[in-house]
Design an enzyme around this catalytic site. Structure first.
Site, PDB file in Angstrom:
ATOM      1  CE  LYS A   1      -9.189  25.266   2.119  1.00  0.00           C
ATOM      2  NZ  LYS A   1      -9.552  25.465   0.703  1.00  0.00           N
TER       3      LYS A   1
ATOM      4  CG  ASP B   1      -6.890  22.568  -3.517  1.00  0.00           C
ATOM      5  OD1 ASP B   1      -7.141  21.999  -2.429  1.00  0.00           O
ATOM      6  OD2 ASP B   1      -7.132  23.769  -3.726  1.00  0.00           O
TER       7      ASP B   1
ATOM      8  CD  GLN C   1     -11.017  28.362  -1.154  1.00  0.00           C
ATOM      9  OE1 GLN C   1     -10.066  27.951  -0.496  1.00  0.00           O
ATOM     10  NE2 GLN C   1     -12.117  27.645  -1.310  1.00  0.00           N
TER      11      GLN C   1
END
Ligand code: NDP
Length: 281
Positions: free
Chosen positions: A53, A120, A97
């Site tokens: 990412k 997200d 994450q």
């Protein structure tokens, strides 16, 4: 008949090219999108995802910073970091994450991210917006799945969609997105009684289970669009949740693993980060 492959790498590249163009346009107005990625612990797969990412940000002109914290990090320490990132104007997106180590209260952590920086789409405010159909951040993997299906050119309205898996990250949000596209949606899970029979009804089948090659070719309706979200490591190679060999002989379209949903997830994260920065502008 062999199914057409849905090339996630190529479609993701188109999206990233578009994001890079818009990042350049923002730069002319003095704005550089910024993403902060938080990685806790030593999970090797998580490390690969975060690095990928961050690398993609660099390729597209997006500023990024990686916060690597030890396995022993407390929930409080993580909340502290998120508060600092929430307050920084040059950080448009914050990504934590998952999975976090077991001793950390994941929901408290996700709740702490400013919903306007929640690229997200896991904060309850954005989850709620998706539920009621208001614009907000949509989780990246489900958004990427819809984008892949859109590329088949197949009209979703009225189609029967079956989603196998009901996680908050993939199964539930992709089911809501398919519903918003006017599919008739069935969500299956580990207590579903006759999974093969449910799958055989599907014009669109999304497999997000995490069990290598569980879904067989003879569970698939001829001509169906098959989206394989699974990433399973078996004997040092990656396989999906669908048995690709048998499935591709029946499906109309199918995603490979790797090279299907995975690259789309990152592309949609970049798009969400750009969107967050555009709101700042
Ligand atoms: P979870 O483990 O959170 O959820 C798995 C779901 O599958 C659960 O709802 C579970 O049911 C269901 N399930 C498990 N076993 C069966 C079974 N035998 N029959 C029917 N349903 C079953 O996984 P995620 O949603 O996070 O991820 C799913 C897969 O997708 C994983 O392989 C993951 O690595 C991959 N993934 C890939 C991404 C990408 O970018 N390509 C991004 C995110 C995930 P129940 O709820 O009843 O337990």
């Amino acid at each position: 008949m062999t199914a057409q492959r849905l090339d996630g790498l190529a479609i993701a590249q188109q999206i990233k090219d578009e994001v890079a163009r818009e990042v350049a346009a923002l730069a002319e107005r003095g704005i550089r999108p910024g993403l902060a990625a938080i990685l806790v612990g030593t999970n090797p797969a998580s490390r690969v995802y975060v690095n990928s990412k961050v690398k993609t940000c660099g390729e597209l002109g997006i500023y990024s910073e990686k916060h690597e914290l030890p396995e022993t990090t407390t929930t409080e320490a993580l909340l502290h970091l998120i508060a600092r990132l929430n307050a920084r104007e040059e950080i448009d997106g914050i990504l934590v994450q998952l999975p976090l180590p077991r001793h950390i209260d994941t929901q408290r952590v996700l709740d702490a991210v400013d919903p306007a920086k929640d690229v997200d789409g896991f904060h309850p405010v954005n989850v709620g917006k998706l539920m009621v159909g208001e614009p907000g951040f949509v989780p990246c993997t489900p958004a990427g799945i819809i984008e892949l299906i859109r590329h088949t050119g197949i009209e979703l309205k009225g189609k029967k969609a079956v989603v196998v898996g009901r996680s908050n990250i993939v199964g539930k949000p992709v089911a809501l997105l398919l519903l918003a596209q006017h599919c008739t949606v069935t969500i299956c899970h580990s207590r579903t009684v006759d999974l093969p029979a449910e799958c055989r009804q599907a014009d669109v089948l999304v497999a997000a289970v995490g069990r290598p090659e569980m879904i067989k070719g003879d569970w698939i309706k001829p001509g169906a669009v098959v989206i394989d979200v699974g990433i399973n490591r078996v004997d040092n190679r990656l396989v999906g949740d669908v048995e690709f060999e048998s499935a591709q002989r029946v499906a109309g379209h199918i995603t490979p693993v790797p090279g299907g949903v995975g690259p789309m997830t990152i592309a949609m994260l970049m798009k969400n980060t750009l969107y967050a920065a555009s709101s700042r502008a």
